[in-house]
Every structure is written in C-alpha cells, then in structure tokens.
Design a protein around this motif. Sequence first.
Motif, PDB file in Angstrom:
ATOM      1  N   LEU A   1       0.832  -1.205   0.000  1.00  0.00           N
ATOM      2  CA  LEU A   1       0.000   0.000   0.000  1.00  0.00           C
ATOM      3  C   LEU A   1       0.867   1.255   0.000  1.00  0.00           C
ATOM      4  O   LEU A   1       0.580   2.212  -0.716  1.00  0.00           O
ATOM      5  CB  LEU A   1      -0.951   0.012   1.206  1.00  0.00           C
ATOM      6  CG  LEU A   1      -1.841   1.257   1.327  1.00  0.00           C
ATOM      7  CD1 LEU A   1      -2.729   1.404   0.103  1.00  0.00           C
ATOM      8  CD2 LEU A   1      -2.654   1.204   2.596  1.00  0.00           C
ATOM      9  N   MET A   2       1.943   1.234   0.789  1.00  0.00           N
ATOM     10  CA  MET A   2       2.851   2.388   0.807  1.00  0.00           C
ATOM     11  C   MET A   2       3.472   2.602  -0.571  1.00  0.00           C
ATOM     12  O   MET A   2       3.575   3.729  -1.042  1.00  0.00           O
ATOM     13  CB  MET A   2       3.954   2.212   1.844  1.00  0.00           C
ATOM     14  CG  MET A   2       3.524   2.414   3.263  1.00  0.00           C
ATOM     15  SD  MET A   2       3.098   4.142   3.525  1.00  0.00           S
ATOM     16  CE  MET A   2       1.588   3.919   4.419  1.00  0.00           C
ATOM     17  N   SER A   3       3.887   1.517  -1.220  1.00  0.00           N
ATOM     18  CA  SER A   3       4.495   1.667  -2.546  1.00  0.00           C
ATOM     19  C   SER A   3       3.473   2.178  -3.558  1.00  0.00           C
ATOM     20  O   SER A   3       3.805   2.977  -4.432  1.00  0.00           O
ATOM     21  CB  SER A   3       5.134   0.366  -3.018  1.00  0.00           C
ATOM     22  OG  SER A   3       4.177  -0.621  -3.247  1.00  0.00           O
ATOM     23  N   LEU A   4       2.225   1.760  -3.423  1.00  0.00           N
ATOM     24  CA  LEU A   4       1.168   2.259  -4.302  1.00  0.00           C
ATOM     25  C   LEU A   4       0.935   3.753  -4.078  1.00  0.00           C
ATOM     26  O   LEU A   4       0.827   4.529  -5.039  1.00  0.00           O
ATOM     27  CB  LEU A   4      -0.122   1.468  -4.078  1.00  0.00           C
ATOM     28  CG  LEU A   4      -1.306   1.827  -4.961  1.00  0.00           C
ATOM     29  CD1 LEU A   4      -0.971   1.599  -6.426  1.00  0.00           C
ATOM     30  CD2 LEU A   4      -2.520   1.001  -4.551  1.00  0.00           C
ATOM     31  N   LEU A   5       0.888   4.164  -2.822  1.00  0.00           N
ATOM     32  CA  LEU A   5       0.696   5.587  -2.511  1.00  0.00           C
ATOM     33  C   LEU A   5       1.884   6.430  -2.974  1.00  0.00           C
ATOM     34  O   LEU A   5       1.704   7.534  -3.494  1.00  0.00           O
ATOM     35  CB  LEU A   5       0.441   5.774  -1.017  1.00  0.00           C
ATOM     36  CG  LEU A   5      -0.871   5.192  -0.489  1.00  0.00           C
ATOM     37  CD1 LEU A   5      -0.918   5.281   1.035  1.00  0.00           C
ATOM     38  CD2 LEU A   5      -2.067   5.882  -1.112  1.00  0.00           C
ATOM     39  N   VAL A   6       3.092   5.913  -2.813  1.00  0.00           N
ATOM     40  CA  VAL A   6       4.281   6.630  -3.288  1.00  0.00           C
ATOM     41  C   VAL A   6       4.249   6.729  -4.808  1.00  0.00           C
ATOM     42  O   VAL A   6       4.603   7.761  -5.375  1.00  0.00           O
ATOM     43  CB  VAL A   6       5.577   5.957  -2.789  1.00  0.00           C
ATOM     44  CG1 VAL A   6       6.799   6.566  -3.451  1.00  0.00           C
ATOM     45  CG2 VAL A   6       5.686   6.070  -1.282  1.00  0.00           C
ATOM     46  N   ALA A   7       3.810   5.661  -5.477  1.00  0.00           N
ATOM     47  CA  ALA A   7       3.715   5.693  -6.937  1.00  0.00           C
ATOM     48  C   ALA A   7       2.732   6.768  -7.397  1.00  0.00           C
ATOM     49  O   ALA A   7       3.009   7.495  -8.358  1.00  0.00           O
ATOM     50  CB  ALA A   7       3.297   4.322  -7.467  1.00  0.00           C
ATOM     51  N   VAL A   8       1.614   6.888  -6.714  1.00  0.00           N
ATOM     52  CA  VAL A   8       0.639   7.943  -7.044  1.00  0.00           C
ATOM     53  C   VAL A   8       1.263   9.319  -6.807  1.00  0.00           C
ATOM     54  O   VAL A   8       1.132  10.229  -7.643  1.00  0.00           O
ATOM     55  CB  VAL A   8      -0.666   7.766  -6.237  1.00  0.00           C
ATOM     56  CG1 VAL A   8      -1.573   8.974  -6.392  1.00  0.00           C
ATOM     57  CG2 VAL A   8      -1.385   6.497  -6.668  1.00  0.00           C
ATOM     58  N   LEU A   9       1.955   9.479  -5.693  1.00  0.00           N
ATOM     59  CA  LEU A   9       2.631  10.748  -5.405  1.00  0.00           C
ATOM     60  C   LEU A   9       3.663  11.067  -6.485  1.00  0.00           C
ATOM     61  O   LEU A   9       3.719  12.199  -6.988  1.00  0.00           O
ATOM     62  CB  LEU A   9       3.304  10.690  -4.036  1.00  0.00           C
ATOM     63  CG  LEU A   9       4.177  11.897  -3.687  1.00  0.00           C
ATOM     64  CD1 LEU A   9       3.320  13.129  -3.457  1.00  0.00           C
ATOM     65  CD2 LEU A   9       5.031  11.600  -2.471  1.00  0.00           C
ATOM     66  N   LEU A  10       4.471  10.081  -6.854  1.00  0.00           N
ATOM     67  CA  LEU A  10       5.476  10.297  -7.898  1.00  0.00           C
ATOM     68  C   LEU A  10       4.822  10.664  -9.225  1.00  0.00           C
ATOM     69  O   LEU A  10       5.305  11.530  -9.948  1.00  0.00           O
ATOM     70  CB  LEU A  10       6.352   9.056  -8.057  1.00  0.00           C
ATOM     71  CG  LEU A  10       7.342   8.792  -6.927  1.00  0.00           C
ATOM     72  CD1 LEU A  10       7.952   7.408  -7.074  1.00  0.00           C
ATOM     73  CD2 LEU A  10       8.416   9.855  -6.885  1.00  0.00           C
ATOM     74  N   LYS A  11       3.724  10.022  -9.541  1.00  0.00           N
ATOM     75  CA  LYS A  11       2.999  10.331 -10.774  1.00  0.00           C
ATOM     76  C   LYS A  11       2.548  11.785 -10.768  1.00  0.00           C
ATOM     77  O   LYS A  11       2.748  12.511 -11.754  1.00  0.00           O
ATOM     78  CB  LYS A  11       1.805   9.387 -10.921  1.00  0.00           C
ATOM     79  CG  LYS A  11       0.851   9.705 -12.040  1.00  0.00           C
ATOM     80  CD  LYS A  11       1.463   9.500 -13.384  1.00  0.00           C
ATOM     81  CE  LYS A  11       0.417   9.768 -14.477  1.00  0.00           C
ATOM     82  NZ  LYS A  11       1.009   9.927 -15.778  1.00  0.00           N
ATOM     83  N   LEU A  12       1.975  12.225  -9.668  1.00  0.00           N
ATOM     84  CA  LEU A  12       1.501  13.611  -9.579  1.00  0.00           C
ATOM     85  C   LEU A  12       2.656  14.602  -9.684  1.00  0.00           C
ATOM     86  O   LEU A  12       2.586  15.569 -10.447  1.00  0.00           O
ATOM     87  CB  LEU A  12       0.732  13.820  -8.272  1.00  0.00           C
ATOM     88  CG  LEU A  12      -0.586  13.056  -8.139  1.00  0.00           C
ATOM     89  CD1 LEU A  12      -1.142  13.199  -6.728  1.00  0.00           C
ATOM     90  CD2 LEU A  12      -1.594  13.550  -9.160  1.00  0.00           C
ATOM     91  N   VAL A  13       3.710  14.361  -8.922  1.00  0.00           N
ATOM     92  CA  VAL A  13       4.850  15.284  -8.928  1.00  0.00           C
ATOM     93  C   VAL A  13       5.502  15.318 -10.304  1.00  0.00           C
ATOM     94  O   VAL A  13       5.805  16.405 -10.821  1.00  0.00           O
ATOM     95  CB  VAL A  13       5.878  14.903  -7.836  1.00  0.00           C
ATOM     96  CG1 VAL A  13       7.161  15.703  -7.985  1.00  0.00           C
ATOM     97  CG2 VAL A  13       5.279  15.121  -6.455  1.00  0.00           C
ATOM     98  N   LEU A  14       5.709  14.159 -10.908  1.00  0.00           N
ATOM     99  CA  LEU A  14       6.370  14.132 -12.215  1.00  0.00           C
ATOM    100  C   LEU A  14       5.518  14.780 -13.299  1.00  0.00           C
ATOM    101  O   LEU A  14       6.053  15.419 -14.205  1.00  0.00           O
ATOM    102  CB  LEU A  14       6.742  12.702 -12.594  1.00  0.00           C
ATOM    103  CG  LEU A  14       7.836  12.076 -11.734  1.00  0.00           C
ATOM    104  CD1 LEU A  14       8.083  10.630 -12.133  1.00  0.00           C
ATOM    105  CD2 LEU A  14       9.114  12.870 -11.797  1.00  0.00           C
TER     106      LEU A  14
END
Length: 131
Positions: free
Chosen positions: A36-49
């Motif tokens: 779940l943490m990796s999924l949330l980080v992936a969403v965060l990275l997607k938004l930031v990028l």
Amino acid sequence: MKRETVAEHIVDVFVYVVVLNLAAQFAPKVITETFLMSLLVAVLLKLVLEVVVLFKKRALARVGGAPTRAGKAIGVLTLVVLIPGAKFVVLWLVDVLFGDAVSLGGFWLVTGLIITLMAARAGVRWLLTKT
C-alpha cells in the motif's frame, strides 16, 4: 499534443509501483514497508512528475520562444532550478507524507529512480501502442 487518457495514467502508476518495488528489493536504501505504501508513493510520484513535466515544457517553450535574452535566461534559470529541485521536492513530500514507512535513499538514488520511472513508462507506452 495528445491528451492522456485515464487508462494511461493508471498504467503509469502500475509501472511506477513495479519500478519502485524493484528498487526497494535491489537498493537497500529504498524502503517501502508495505505494498500500500508503494502504491501511494507511486501515485505521489505520478503527480509530482506530471507537474514537473508541465513546468519543464513551459520553461523550454519560454527558452525557444522568448524574443529577448532576458526571457530566454529566465527559461534557462527555471530549468536549472526545476530539474534538481524536483528531486528535493519528492524527498520532502515522501518524508512529510509517509515518514519512516518510506525512504527513497537520497538525491542521487531519487534521480536514478526518476530516470528509471520515466524510461519504464516510455517503454510500456511504446509496447502498448505497438499492439
């Protein structure tokens, strides 16, 4: 310029999850405690990028289209600040939002991770357009 679909964004997040989990497995300083943490980080990275790419495109357009040297200089300065600054923003956001549950290592590891994320995303999009 083509507008991205929701499906493309979802595929991007899944690609980011895979890359992030591989990084966590092979780079000891990259830590995501749960899926779940990796999924949330992936969403965060997607938004930031996505935001970084938007600003980068605007800065490049300013460099190419500015009629004055000052306008071009502002565009170049924006790129000089934006490219390394984005990595610090990612590190800061991960620290604020996830604390000790997630660690992306540091500036150089995040730089490599972002390059890998963008390359993997481009590769998967290329494969999907070929089918």
